[in-house]
Design an enzyme around this catalytic site. Structure first.
Site, PDB file in Angstrom:
ATOM      1  N   HIS A   1      -9.967 -11.344 -80.157  1.00 19.53           N
ATOM      2  CA  HIS A   1      -9.650 -11.923 -78.892  1.00 19.53           C
ATOM      3  C   HIS A   1     -10.417 -10.494 -78.189  1.00 19.53           C
ATOM      4  O   HIS A   1     -11.412 -10.709 -77.204  1.00 19.53           O
ATOM      5  CB  HIS A   1      -8.404 -11.832 -78.516  1.00 19.53           C
ATOM      6  N   GLU A   2      -9.885  -9.364 -78.549  1.00 16.20           N
ATOM      7  CA  GLU A   2     -10.602  -7.999 -77.958  1.00 16.20           C
ATOM      8  C   GLU A   2     -12.149  -7.858 -78.248  1.00 16.20           C
ATOM      9  O   GLU A   2     -12.750  -7.270 -77.415  1.00 16.20           O
ATOM     10  CB  GLU A   2      -9.804  -6.682 -78.465  1.00 16.20           C
TER      11      GLU A   2
ATOM     12  N   HIS B   1     -14.222  -9.606 -75.903  1.00 15.63           N
ATOM     13  CA  HIS B   1     -14.370  -8.951 -74.651  1.00 15.63           C
ATOM     14  C   HIS B   1     -15.347  -7.714 -74.710  1.00 15.63           C
ATOM     15  O   HIS B   1     -16.315  -7.495 -74.019  1.00 15.63           O
ATOM     16  CB  HIS B   1     -13.134  -8.173 -74.225  1.00 15.63           C
TER      17      HIS B   1
END
Length: 444
Positions: free
Chosen positions: A19-20, A23
Site C-alpha cells: 500500500h505504501e 503512494h
C-alpha cells in the site's frame, strides 16, 4: 499461537508495505521528495539512504510500514526544494498520490488471484448431494450427483467457484441460473430464487440451507492395521469402498455402523482399486465394549474420497479472472457495508485484528494456496476501507480534494481540524466494535 502471529505479521507486512509503495511510486513520479520509507514501525534496525536522499529503513515492529514525504517547504528552503513538497503539487497530482495506495492493494489482489489461477489449485468438484425435500434446490429440480458446470452463464470448474458465483444471490436475494450435468451426462438448466438472508458470523451455511451441498464422499481406506481382519481380507490403502454387505455407496459413518452389526460374520466388501471393482470377504472381529455390547471391527482407517479437479487457466485468462474477482469482491464488500448501514446485515460481521490473525493462521496451516487467497481478500479489504470518505483515511483526503476542486480554493484549516476529530471518532468507534466482536467470538 506463534505460527498464527507469524502468519498475521507477514500478511500485514506485505499488504501495508505494498500500500505504501503505491503512494511512494506515484509521489516520486510527481516529483515529491520522499524523506523515509520504512518497513515496520518503531526503532530502526537497519537503514540506507539512496541517491535521491530517501532513507530506506527496516524497523523493529513488523506490522506494515509507512512513507514519509516532504509535506511543505520550510522558510529559507531554495525553490528547487520547495517545489518538491507535497502541498506544492497540483490538485490532480495530490489526488493521484493519495489514490495510489488503495489502488496498489487492489492491483496486488488481482495479481494474487491471477497467480492462483495460473499455478492451479486442487479443489472439490461441484457434484451435488440429493437436496432435502422442499428445499430451494429440490424445488428447482436439482438431483443427486448433478454437477454444476455454470452459474449465471459463467463457467465453473469447482465447488469453490460455484460458491463464489452464488454468493451475491445467496446473501442479497435474487435469481441464480445453474447449468448442471446430470449423472447420465445430460445438461439441464435449473433456476433458483433466493430470499434475502440474515447474515451472521456464526450463522448457518446459506448454501446448505438452500439445499446445495457436496455429494457425500465415498470412504477411502487410508491405512490398514497389521494382522487385523481388513489386512487378512486383502484391503489396501487407497481402496475406495463402494459397497458393504447390502449397503450400496455407503458413507464412512454408514460403513462403520454396518461393520459393527456383523461381528464374527463374513461381510462382502466391494472396492475400487486402480479403476477396477474388486469384492473381498471380510470377517469382522467381535469385540465387547464397556457396556457389554458385542460389535464388529476390521482394523482399517478411513478417509473421504472427494472427487477433485485442478482449476488452472492460461496467462491472459488468469489475469482477466484476477481482475474480475477483485472487482466482484469490491462490489460485494460495498453492498455488505450498505446493508450494515440500513440494518439488513448484523454489525457482528465487522472483524478486527484478532479474527484476521486467526484466519491468517488457519489458512497458512491449510496450505500455500489458501494463504495466498486470504492475502488477496485482505488486500481488497484494505483498499476498500481506505477509500471510504472518512477523514484520516485516503478516501477522506480525496473527499477534501474534491471539495477543493469544487470550491476552487483550499479547504479552510478549521474544516480540516473538525474533519480530523470526526474521522478519529469514527475510526475509534469502528475499532471498538471490531475488537468487541473479536473478543465476543473468542470467549463465546
Amino acid at each position: 499461537m506463534l505460527f498464527t502471529l507469524l502468519a498475521f505479521a507477514i500478511a500485514l507486512g506485505v499488504l501495508i508495505t505494498f500500500h505504501e509503495l503505491g503512494h511512494y511510486w506515484v509521489a516520486r513520479l510527481c516529483g515529491v521528495r520522499i524523506l523515509r520509507f520504512s518497513v515496520g514501525f518503531g526503532k530502526v534496525v537497519l537503514r540506507r539512504t539512496d541517491r535521491h536522499g530517501t532513507e530506506w529503513a527496516l524497523s523493529a515492529i513488523p506490522l506494515g510500514g509507512y512513507v514519509k514525504m516532504l509535506d511543505d517547504a520550510q522558510p529559507g528552503d531554495p525553490p528547487s526544494v520547495a517545489a518538491q513538497a507535497f502541498n506544492r503539487k497540483s490538485l490532480k497530482q495530490r489526488s493521484a498520490i493519495v489514490l495510489a495506495g488503495p489502488v496498489a492493494n487492489l492491483v496486488l489482489a488481482a495479481l494474487l488471484y491471477a497467480g492462483l489461477n495460473l499455478a492451479g489449485t486442487s479443489e472439490p468438484a461441484a457434484i451435488l448431494a440429493e437436496p432435502p425435500a422442499n428445499s430451494l434446490a429440490a424445488q428447482a429440480g436439482i438431483m443427486a450427483n448433478d454437477r454444476v458446470i455454470a452459474v449465471n452463464q459463467q463457467a465453473v470448474q469447482s465447488w469453490g467457484e460455484a460458491r463464489w458465483q452464488l454468493m451475491d444471490a445467496l446473501s442479497s436475494g435474487g435469481k441464480a441460473e445453474l447449468r448442471v450435468e446430470t449423472a447420465e451426462g445430460l445438461q439441464r438448466e435449473r433456476i433458483l430464487h433466493f430470499p434475502p438472508a440474515a447474515i451472521e458470523p456464526d450463522g448457518a451455511d446459506l448454501m446448505a440451507e438452500a439445499g446445495l451441498s457436496l455429494a457425500t464422499p465415498k470412504p477411502r481406506v487410508t491405512g490398514v492395521n497389521a494382522g487385523e481382519p481388513g489386512e487378512q481380507a486383502g484391503l489396501q490403502a487407497g481402496d475406495v469402498i463402494v459397497k458393504v454387505g447390502e449397503l450400496d455407496q455407503p458413507s464412512a459413518g454408514a460403513m462403520v455402523e454396518e461393520v459393527k452389526k456383523h461381528p464374527g460374520q463374513v461381510l462382502p466388501v466391494t472396492v475400487l482399486r486402480d479403476g477396477a471393482a474388486l469384492t473381498l470377504s471380510v470377517l469382522p472381529l467381535a469385540q465387547t465394549g464397556p457396556d457389554g455390547q458385542v460389535t464388529g471391527r476390521i482394523g482399517v482407517m478411513l478417509g473421504a474420497d472427494f472427487p477433485m479437479v485442478t482449476v488452472r487457466y492460461g496467462l491472459f485468462e488468469s489475469l482477466a479472472r484476477g481482475v474480475s474477482r477483485t472487482f466482484e469482491t469490491v462490489w460485494f464488500s460495498l453492498k455488505m457495508m450498505g446493508r450494515m448501514i440500513v440494518g439488513d446485515v448484523s454489525l457482528r460481521n465487522v472483524s478486527g485484528p484478532v479474527t484476521i490473525a486467526d484466519y491468517a493462521g488457519q489458512t497458512a496451516r491449510i496450505g500455500f494456496a489458501a494463504y495466498i487467497g486470504f492475502l488477496a481478500l485482505i488486500s481488497v479489504s484494505i483498499g476498500v476501507l481506505n477509500l471510504l470518505p472518512i477523514p484520516m483515511l485516503d478516501g477522506g483526503h480525496l473527499m477534501y480534494y474534491i471539495l477543493e476542486g469544487v470550491r476552487g480554493r483550499p479547504i479552510p484549516d478549521k474544516w480540516l481540524e473538525n474533519g480530523q476529530r470526526i474521522g478519529l471518532g469514527l475510526l475509534a468507534a469502528l475499532m471498538s466494535l471490531a475488537f468487541f466482536n473479536d473478543f465476543s467470538r473468542l470467549f463465546s
